[in-house]
Design an enzyme around this catalytic site. Structure first.
Site, mmCIF file in Angstrom:
data_model
loop_
_atom_site.group_PDB
_atom_site.id
_atom_site.type_symbol
_atom_site.label_atom_id
_atom_site.label_comp_id
_atom_site.label_asym_id
_atom_site.label_seq_id
_atom_site.Cartn_x
_atom_site.Cartn_y
_atom_site.Cartn_z
ATOM 1 N N GLU A 72 4.060 -7.653 -1.370
ATOM 2 C CA GLU A 72 4.797 -5.995 -1.453
ATOM 3 C C GLU A 72 4.345 -6.025 0.160
ATOM 4 O O GLU A 72 4.935 -5.531 1.257
ATOM 5 C CB GLU A 72 4.576 -4.777 -1.831
ATOM 6 C CG GLU A 72 5.144 -3.756 -2.206
ATOM 7 C CD GLU A 72 3.532 -2.709 -2.144
ATOM 8 O OE1 GLU A 72 3.597 -1.739 -1.067
ATOM 9 O OE2 GLU A 72 2.979 -3.035 -3.223
ATOM 10 N N GLU A 96 -9.013 -1.743 0.300
ATOM 11 C CA GLU A 96 -8.591 -1.402 -0.600
ATOM 12 C C GLU A 96 -8.519 -0.529 -1.666
ATOM 13 O O GLU A 96 -9.166 0.143 -2.324
ATOM 14 C CB GLU A 96 -6.369 -1.483 -0.415
ATOM 15 C CG GLU A 96 -5.839 -0.478 -1.266
ATOM 16 C CD GLU A 96 -4.064 -0.672 -1.658
ATOM 17 O OE1 GLU A 96 -3.942 0.185 -2.342
ATOM 18 O OE2 GLU A 96 -3.896 -1.854 -0.731
ATOM 19 N N HIS A 130 1.606 -7.875 -5.439
ATOM 20 C CA HIS A 130 0.758 -6.620 -3.991
ATOM 21 C C HIS A 130 0.931 -6.841 -2.898
ATOM 22 O O HIS A 130 1.268 -6.222 -2.115
ATOM 23 C CB HIS A 130 -0.664 -6.099 -4.890
ATOM 24 C CG HIS A 130 -0.728 -5.044 -4.207
ATOM 25 N ND1 HIS A 130 -2.849 -4.557 -3.263
ATOM 26 C CD2 HIS A 130 -0.300 -3.876 -3.833
ATOM 27 C CE1 HIS A 130 -2.699 -3.429 -2.374
ATOM 28 N NE2 HIS A 130 -1.399 -3.415 -2.718
#
Length: 290
Positions: A49, A126, A46
């Site tokens: 990315e 996040e 992640h």
């Protein structure tokens, strides 16, 4: 309906030609995600990315976004348990431009230490955000119970500790290992010609050499009794998730499981929705997933 070509270095190219369309959707799919990680490097897929959108050898972060969005297109990416995807949707005449941008992101990312440190704060926020969303976080708690100590039971985002350990060296070695031809699928649908698209992909990706195909560890069912996990938070609602191990994706009974899902909680006609919400008014949201 669909055309598939395997390039000389092993990359798969799959297209669906839709001549009446004036747009095209393009995706570069990498066979790597949360299941390829462990407790120490959880969140690496992640994180990578995120960083790929920060700039590449040919395109700055701003140019990546403005080149596609400036012609009315959209750009995004996501990471799941088994794959990472970079995708764009835009007018068909800009297909080659989008392919050039996504491929340069995947092949030649900058991986700037400054961007890596800056994005760490974003990802940590996040992680906190999902913990502030009980309707989402309850599923993370369920995963921990269903697959304790396994990649499937850990958040794709990772933890504050694992994200804090990620640096350029880890990101670079992870990319070199998994962003290889035998782990890449390029897909496109819309107004395009398959053979011409394959020639463009061959030209762009031909420099990538073959590597051994990477595999994730097999999931283990080690639960032998009912398990419960409770997370207390001062909110006005309670969110509950109840899970069961079921058949694997290739099992012939998977269609029966899908039918059971529809009957129990897939929509507003389902038994759970009708009984708990419509008749008793006990919940605003109730449903099932498979």
């Amino acid at each position: 309906m669909y055309n598939k070509t395997i390039l000389r270095n092993g990359i798969e190219v799959i297209t669906h030609s839709m001549p009446r369309m004036q747009s095209v959707a393009l995706g570069v799919w990498i066979r790597v995600g949360g299941r390829y990680e462990d407790k120490k490097n959880k969140g690496l897929s992640h994180y990578l990315e995120h960083i790929l959108f920060k700039g590449s050898k040919k395109y700055s972060c701003r140019r990546i976004k403005e080149t596609i969005e400036g012609v009315g297109g959209s750009l995004n990416g996501f990471t799941s348990e088994e794959l990472t995807c970079y995708l764009a949707k835009l007018p068909h005449r800009y297909l080659e431009t989008a392919l050039d941008i996504l491929s340069d992101m995947v092949i030649n990312p900058l991986l700037s230490p400054q961007d890596i440190d800056k994005e760490r704060t974003v990802i940590l926020e996040e992680i906190k955000m999902y913990k502030d969303l009980p309707q989402s976080y309850v599923h993370d708690l369920l995963d921990e119970l269903m697959w304790p100590g396994q990649p499937l039971g850990m958040s794709i985002l990772g933890t504050a500790e694992s994200v804090g350990r990620i640096n350029k060296g880890l990101l670079s070695s992870f990319k070199d290992k998994f962003y290889a031809p035998n782990n890449i699928v390029i897909s496109a649908a819309g107004k395009l010609v398959h053979d011409k698209f394959c020639l463009k992909c061959e030209r762009i990706f031909s420099g990538l050499g073959e590597r051994e195909k990477s595999l994730f560890p097999q999931a283990r069912k080690i639960q032998d009794k009912p398990n419960l996990k409770v997370f207390v938070k001062e909110t006005e609602q309670t969110h509950m998730a109840l899970g069961f191990h079921s058949v694997c994706r290739g099992h012939p009974l998977k269609y029966a499981v899908s039918l059971l899902h529809i009957i129990l909680g897939a929509n507003m006609s389902s038994r759970l929705f009708n009984e708990l919400r419509e008749k008793r008014g006990l919940a605003y949201e109730i449903g099932t997933q498979i």
